[in-house]
Design an enzyme around this catalytic site. Structure first.
Site, PDB file in Angstrom:
ATOM      1  N   VAL A  39      39.800  34.764  48.189  1.00 40.30           N
ATOM      2  CA  VAL A  39      39.664  35.443  49.481  1.00 40.30           C
ATOM      3  C   VAL A  39      38.385  36.261  49.484  1.00 40.30           C
ATOM      4  O   VAL A  39      38.150  37.066  48.583  1.00 40.30           O
ATOM      5  CB  VAL A  39      40.865  36.375  49.776  1.00 40.30           C
ATOM      6  CG1 VAL A  39      40.690  37.053  51.131  1.00 40.30           C
ATOM      7  CG2 VAL A  39      42.178  35.595  49.734  1.00 40.30           C
TER       8      VAL A  39
ATOM      9  N   GLY B 149      24.056  24.117  55.756  1.00 37.29           N
ATOM     10  CA  GLY B 149      25.055  24.079  54.698  1.00 37.29           C
ATOM     11  C   GLY B 149      26.160  25.099  54.857  1.00 37.29           C
ATOM     12  O   GLY B 149      26.995  25.261  53.952  1.00 37.29           O
TER      13      GLY B 149
ATOM     14  N   GLU C 264      40.901  36.314  42.426  1.00 32.72           N
ATOM     15  CA  GLU C 264      40.028  37.173  43.228  1.00 32.72           C
ATOM     16  C   GLU C 264      39.102  36.364  44.120  1.00 32.72           C
ATOM     17  O   GLU C 264      38.810  36.754  45.252  1.00 32.72           O
ATOM     18  CB  GLU C 264      39.206  38.078  42.302  1.00 32.72           C
ATOM     19  CG  GLU C 264      38.363  39.099  43.039  1.00 32.72           C
ATOM     20  CD  GLU C 264      39.198  40.113  43.797  1.00 32.72           C
ATOM     21  OE1 GLU C 264      39.193  40.055  45.047  1.00 32.72           O
ATOM     22  OE2 GLU C 264      39.865  40.939  43.151  1.00 32.72           O
TER      23      GLU C 264
ATOM     24  N   VAL D  79      30.326  26.423  43.075  1.00 30.14           N
ATOM     25  CA  VAL D  79      30.902  27.588  42.395  1.00 30.14           C
ATOM     26  C   VAL D  79      31.042  27.337  40.906  1.00 30.14           C
ATOM     27  O   VAL D  79      30.664  28.173  40.076  1.00 30.14           O
ATOM     28  CB  VAL D  79      32.256  27.966  43.017  1.00 30.14           C
ATOM     29  CG1 VAL D  79      32.897  29.131  42.258  1.00 30.14           C
ATOM     30  CG2 VAL D  79      32.087  28.331  44.490  1.00 30.14           C
TER      31      VAL D  79
ATOM     32  N   LYS E   5      43.861  32.210  53.592  1.00 26.21           N
ATOM     33  CA  LYS E   5      43.484  33.484  52.984  1.00 26.21           C
ATOM     34  C   LYS E   5      44.388  34.611  53.470  1.00 26.21           C
ATOM     35  O   LYS E   5      44.784  35.487  52.690  1.00 26.21           O
ATOM     36  CB  LYS E   5      42.020  33.794  53.300  1.00 26.21           C
ATOM     37  CG  LYS E   5      41.047  32.786  52.697  1.00 26.21           C
ATOM     38  CD  LYS E   5      39.636  32.978  53.221  1.00 26.21           C
ATOM     39  CE  LYS E   5      38.681  31.934  52.658  1.00 26.21           C
ATOM     40  NZ  LYS E   5      37.323  32.049  53.238  1.00 26.21           N
TER      41      LYS E   5
END
Length: 436
Positions: free
Chosen positions: A134, A189, A131, A15, A207
């Site tokens: 979740v 993955g 943001e 990320v 979450k």
């Protein structure tokens, strides 16, 4: 010229690398939307020598994420390290101490420490965006926190873990067992080497804790969530669900009831034609039931570098624009202490699979135990051979019971009695039937 917003990214995994890459590739378009340029000026990661395919010339490197958060060359701290403690928590708390806005994808950190982080952020007068914590790229946080401000939410239900949804989808479509499907997910993955956090339901629970706080204005209460994973599911259960008109999903559900807030993560059967039931693969989906708008369904990629980076960048752009919203939609001092609804009070229908020993009186005893708890059976399905009472087999027979609405406490009492009677082999499989 408007001064650029200087961003420090702590964590350069999938990320983090995507965030840095997209901010550079789409710099002009993002600047136009944000009203000012956004540039990455600092990064932090454990392995500086790893090739991430990024051009980091001119970008300061910090081995310590907290040092990055203190840097004078950073206006906004993006925490993408993960975990409820350690470096991630130190990074976020340091950023707030130094009055720097924070963007994070860290659901575990916020589920455990979100209220204290919200209080500190308000005292420092800085926003915290999450943001990406979740449903990846699906804008469910902004929807609950801002888009539904004129609504009273009654229930939030969702597929919150892409790994589990992928496994269940593959098992259903390809008629393969859990272990084989999990192995495939790891090779692709989609699942970690140690998949417990995902398949045990704990990722979805973190979450769900955030969604509950946003939906009902309460403090996060991850310890109040009833959690079951998906390891008990079999192809037989999925075949029976299809025959009965359902699909099986791992759901996170939070509901406001007369007895308090019910939070639960578990396998559930949904009518095949319902919106959530039709969501396959690694996709996430969330349905929000509210009084004014009705039922609202959001679906999309729940994980992956670019999808999650999209949510992270949306929060950075909000900060660049000067948008400042309380972390959980209302000031931290106004977050109510949640009253937990005991799982035993949950009401609904149930799918129960029993491995019944082939002996006289077994079926009658099971029916009697259900009747003692005032549980009405909608249907009884037996799969396999017909019983032979003259020469009973040592092999158990699969018997599926579908109940009308009852409560969890009554069902558990009946199943405990059935196990004590010795007419079944192994542990009963229980899957709740969720309302549309």
């Amino acid at each position: 010229m408007t001064e650029p917003l200087k961003v420090g990214v702590a964590g350069l995994g999938t990320v983090g690398a995507s965030v840095v890459r997209v901010l550079k590739q789409k710099a002009d378009a993002i600047a136009a939307r944000a009203g000012r340029p956004i540039v990455v000026t600092a990064v932090s990661a454990r392995d500086r020598g790893r090739n991430r395919g990024l051009d980091l010339d001119g970008v300061a490197w910090h081995m310590d994420p907290a040092q990055l958060a203190r840097s004078k060359d950073v206006d906004v701290v993006v925490e993408l390290i993960g975990g409820a403690e350690g470096a991630a928590r130190a990074c976020v708390e340091t950023a707030i101490e130094f009055k720097r806005p924070v963007v994070t994808a860290n659901k575990a950190l916020l589920a455990r420490h979100g209220v204290s982080i919200a209080r500190s952020a308000e005292e420092a007068d800085v926003p915290v965006g999450f943001e990406a914590a979740v449903a990846g790229g699906v804008p469910v946080i902004k929807t609950l926190r801002e888009g539904l401000a004129g609504n009273d939410v009654t229930r939030v239900i969702g597929i919150l873990n892409g790994t589990c949804n992928y496994i269940l989808t593959r098992m259903e479509h390809d008629r393969i067992g859990f272990a084989e499907c999990l192995s495939d997910a790891q090779k692709l993955g989609y699942a970690e080497a140690d998949p417990t956090f995902d398949v045990g339901g704990f990722d979805a629970a973190h979450k769900l804790a955030l969604l509950t706080s946003l939906a009902f204005g309460t403090e996060t209460d991850v310890d109040g969530i009833y959690v079951e994973g998906i390891t008990s599911i079999t192809p037989f259960d999925l075949e029976m669900a299809e025959e009965l008109g359902y699909r099986v999903k791992l759901l996170g559900v939070t509901t406001r009831t007369s007895g308090g807030i019910e939070q639960r993560v578990h396998l559930a059967m949904l009518p095949r034609d319902s919106a959530i039931a039709r969501v396959d693969g690694v996709t996430n989906a969330v349905e929000i039931d509210a009084d004014v708008v009705g039922a609202l369904v959001l679906a999309g990629p729940g994980a992956g570098g670019d999808a999650t980076a999209s949510a992270v960048i949306a929060d950075i752009v909000d900060i660049a624009r000067g948008v400042k919203t309380p972390v959980f939609g209302v000031p931290a001092a106004k977050l109510a202490h949640p009253k937990r609804a005991p799982m035993g009070t949950h009401e609904g229908g149930y799918y129960i699979r029993l491995s019944v020993l082939d002996r006289p009186g077994a079926a009658a005893a099971i029916a009697t135990r259900m009747a003692e708890q005032r549980i009405s059976l909608r249907s009884i399905v037996q799969r396999g051979r017909e019983p032979n009472f003259d020469r009973p087999s040592v092999e158990p027979v699969a018997v599926v019971l579908i109940t009308y609405a009852t409560n969890e406490a009554a069902l558990r009492a009946a199943l405990d009695a059935i196990e004590a009677d010795g007419h079944i082999d192994g542990v009963p499989q229980v899957i709740r039937i969720e309302k549309r």
